[in-house]
Design an enzyme around this catalytic site. Structure first.
Site, PDB file in Angstrom:
ATOM      1  N   ARG A 148       0.855  -1.176   0.000  1.00 57.37           N
ATOM      2  CA  ARG A 148       0.000   0.000   0.000  1.00 57.37           C
ATOM      3  C   ARG A 148       0.898   1.235   0.000  1.00 57.37           C
ATOM      4  O   ARG A 148       2.035   1.197   0.465  1.00 57.37           O
ATOM      5  CB  ARG A 148      -0.905   0.020   1.229  1.00 57.37           C
ATOM      6  CG  ARG A 148      -1.866  -1.154   1.316  1.00 57.37           C
ATOM      7  CD  ARG A 148      -2.730  -1.040   2.574  1.00 57.37           C
ATOM      8  NE  ARG A 148      -3.719  -2.122   2.675  1.00 57.37           N
ATOM      9  CZ  ARG A 148      -3.533  -3.250   3.338  1.00 57.37           C
ATOM     10  NH1 ARG A 148      -2.394  -3.445   3.983  1.00 57.37           N
ATOM     11  NH2 ARG A 148      -4.477  -4.172   3.380  1.00 57.37           N
ATOM     12  N   LYS A 172      -2.757  -2.402   7.825  1.00 55.04           N
ATOM     13  CA  LYS A 172      -3.994  -1.906   8.416  1.00 55.04           C
ATOM     14  C   LYS A 172      -4.325  -2.672   9.690  1.00 55.04           C
ATOM     15  O   LYS A 172      -4.134  -3.881   9.772  1.00 55.04           O
ATOM     16  CB  LYS A 172      -5.153  -2.068   7.420  1.00 55.04           C
ATOM     17  CG  LYS A 172      -5.148  -1.054   6.286  1.00 55.04           C
ATOM     18  CD  LYS A 172      -6.401  -1.186   5.453  1.00 55.04           C
ATOM     19  CE  LYS A 172      -6.480  -0.117   4.389  1.00 55.04           C
ATOM     20  NZ  LYS A 172      -7.724  -0.217   3.585  1.00 55.04           N
ATOM     21  N   HIS A 237      -2.247   2.637  -5.943  1.00 58.34           N
ATOM     22  CA  HIS A 237      -3.188   1.536  -5.755  1.00 58.34           C
ATOM     23  C   HIS A 237      -3.368   0.739  -7.043  1.00 58.34           C
ATOM     24  O   HIS A 237      -3.580  -0.479  -7.003  1.00 58.34           O
ATOM     25  CB  HIS A 237      -4.528   2.069  -5.264  1.00 58.34           C
ATOM     26  CG  HIS A 237      -5.244   1.120  -4.352  1.00 58.34           C
ATOM     27  ND1 HIS A 237      -4.699   0.643  -3.175  1.00 58.34           N
ATOM     28  CD2 HIS A 237      -6.465   0.523  -4.456  1.00 58.34           C
ATOM     29  CE1 HIS A 237      -5.540  -0.193  -2.591  1.00 58.34           C
ATOM     30  NE2 HIS A 237      -6.615  -0.274  -3.342  1.00 58.34           N
ATOM     31  N   ARG A 240      -0.610  -1.657  -7.170  1.00 54.37           N
ATOM     32  CA  ARG A 240      -0.884  -2.756  -6.233  1.00 54.37           C
ATOM     33  C   ARG A 240      -1.852  -3.748  -6.868  1.00 54.37           C
ATOM     34  O   ARG A 240      -1.677  -4.966  -6.755  1.00 54.37           O
ATOM     35  CB  ARG A 240      -1.462  -2.178  -4.944  1.00 54.37           C
ATOM     36  CG  ARG A 240      -1.894  -3.194  -3.888  1.00 54.37           C
ATOM     37  CD  ARG A 240      -2.243  -2.447  -2.605  1.00 54.37           C
ATOM     38  NE  ARG A 240      -3.129  -3.182  -1.717  1.00 54.37           N
ATOM     39  CZ  ARG A 240      -2.738  -4.037  -0.790  1.00 54.37           C
ATOM     40  NH1 ARG A 240      -1.460  -4.314  -0.647  1.00 54.37           N
ATOM     41  NH2 ARG A 240      -3.617  -4.632   0.010  1.00 54.37           N
ATOM     42  N   HIS A 263      -4.760  -8.704   3.333  1.00 56.25           N
ATOM     43  CA  HIS A 263      -6.215  -8.616   3.457  1.00 56.25           C
ATOM     44  C   HIS A 263      -6.686  -9.449   4.645  1.00 56.25           C
ATOM     45  O   HIS A 263      -6.319 -10.619   4.776  1.00 56.25           O
ATOM     46  CB  HIS A 263      -6.902  -9.146   2.191  1.00 56.25           C
ATOM     47  CG  HIS A 263      -6.755  -8.237   1.017  1.00 56.25           C
ATOM     48  ND1 HIS A 263      -6.947  -8.657  -0.283  1.00 56.25           N
ATOM     49  CD2 HIS A 263      -6.450  -6.913   0.940  1.00 56.25           C
ATOM     50  CE1 HIS A 263      -6.756  -7.637  -1.095  1.00 56.25           C
ATOM     51  NE2 HIS A 263      -6.456  -6.575  -0.381  1.00 56.25           N
ATOM     52  N   TYR A 272     -10.105 -10.033  -7.393  1.00 59.29           N
ATOM     53  CA  TYR A 272      -9.147 -10.176  -8.482  1.00 59.29           C
ATOM     54  C   TYR A 272      -9.465 -11.358  -9.391  1.00 59.29           C
ATOM     55  O   TYR A 272      -8.911 -11.456 -10.485  1.00 59.29           O
ATOM     56  CB  TYR A 272      -7.729 -10.323  -7.914  1.00 59.29           C
ATOM     57  CG  TYR A 272      -7.248  -9.065  -7.251  1.00 59.29           C
ATOM     58  CD1 TYR A 272      -6.843  -7.966  -7.990  1.00 59.29           C
ATOM     59  CD2 TYR A 272      -7.246  -8.955  -5.864  1.00 59.29           C
ATOM     60  CE1 TYR A 272      -6.434  -6.796  -7.375  1.00 59.29           C
ATOM     61  CE2 TYR A 272      -6.833  -7.789  -5.234  1.00 59.29           C
ATOM     62  CZ  TYR A 272      -6.435  -6.716  -5.999  1.00 59.29           C
ATOM     63  OH  TYR A 272      -6.037  -5.558  -5.390  1.00 59.29           O
TER      64      TYR A 272
END
Length: 302
Positions: A148, A172, A237, A240, A263, A272
């Site tokens: 990120r 995150k 992004h 990414r 994630h 994806y």
């Protein structure tokens, strides 16, 4: 607006998110904005009832569905916090609107487009111009590791061991993960580490701390323009997404991809799969017992 005496307030909620969930600064700022917006419509937010919250749907009717969903999510978590703290026994958030939103499909760059940017960056970094070498390292890290933007610009020297091709990333929610670094990215990063200004703990320092996400965004778009690509098609992004998509096309397992991207939920990674339908069809045909590579092939051989 003052909160009733004894009631946990927005500050208490944000402190909990930071201490117990490791919420990132940007997450905390977003929650603060959302809850303060709600407080403008419902002043005694901690004591609000279902009827009070039902009125928010009308007050926020002009918001985009994604914005409305985010604000309602912040409120639901706030009332869950009040219940956990023993301040309330009921949860009025059931009266909040539930907008239906579709997760947008990621914008994609083809392998050829990424290669065009890499060639441009390599040509500019052929000498020892520090800014050009830094740009090459940033690009290689985005595409070679799927970081990120915030994770990349805030890298510190102690997270980049010179004797191992792995990064120690805190993503995150304070979640930690190990991220492999491609050989090309490692080489570009090594060049930059020799040229970077000394005295900072950040891999990509600036005068105050480290380069910002906004500056990274600007630099990538400027590079895309010099490479002959539409600048609007490129962002950290998007690179990414390219990392994830191209790995999946190359046969990467979805669970592995989930780990690499950091994630928390596999459902986030599954977005994806839409870009690789052709490979999935080929896989079924080759591996399924009734596919071309299964019974049909054996019957032909017999």
């Amino acid at each position: 607006m003052a909160t009733p005496k004894g009631a946990p307030d927005i500050e208490d909620f944000l402190q909990m998110l930071s201490a117990e969930r490791g919420a990132a600064r940007n997450t905390l700022l977003a929650y603060r904005r959302d809850l303060e917006s709600a407080e403008e419509e419902v002043p005694l937010l901690a004591d609000a009832g279902a009827d009070d919250l039902a009125g928010l749907g009308k007050a926020w009717r002009d918001l985009a569905p994604s914005t409305l969903a985010r604000r309602c999510s912040a409120l639901r978590q706030f009332y869950g916090f009040l219940i956990d703290e023993g301040y309330r026994e009921d949860d009025p958030s059931g009266a909040l609107p539930r907008p239906k939103i579709r997760r947008p499909l990621p914008r994609l760059l083809s392998r050829e487009q990424v290669e065009t940017m890499l060639v441009q960056a390599e040509e500019e970094a052929a000498g020892d111009n520090p800014l050009a070498v830094r740009m090459l390292a940033l690009l290689e890290m985005l595409y070679g590791s799927g970081l990120r933007a915030t994770e990349l610009v805030s890298l510190t020297l102690d997270t980049v061991p010179r004797d191992a091709p792995l990064l120690h990333i805190t993503g995150k929610g304070g979640q930690q993960r190990m991220v492999p670094v491609s050989t090309r990215a490692r080489q570009a990063l090594s060049r930059w580490l020799e040229l970077r200004p000394k005295g900072s703990r950040y891999v990509f320092p600036s005068r105050k701390a480290h380069i910002t996400r906004i500056r990274l965004f600007q630099m990538l778009r400027e590079l895309a323009g010099r490479a002959g690509l539409p600048p609007s098609s490129v962002s950290p992004h998007v690179l990414r997404h390219a990392f994830a998509t191209h790995l999946l096309e190359g046969g990467a397992d979805l669970r592995v991809l989930q780990t690499l991207l950091g994630h928390a939920d596999i459902a986030t990674t599954q977005i994806y799969t839409h870009v690789d339908s052709a490979r999935l069809v080929e896989l079924v045909n080759a591996r399924h017992p009734l596919g071309a590579g299964g019974l049909a092939a054996r019957r032909k051989a017999d």
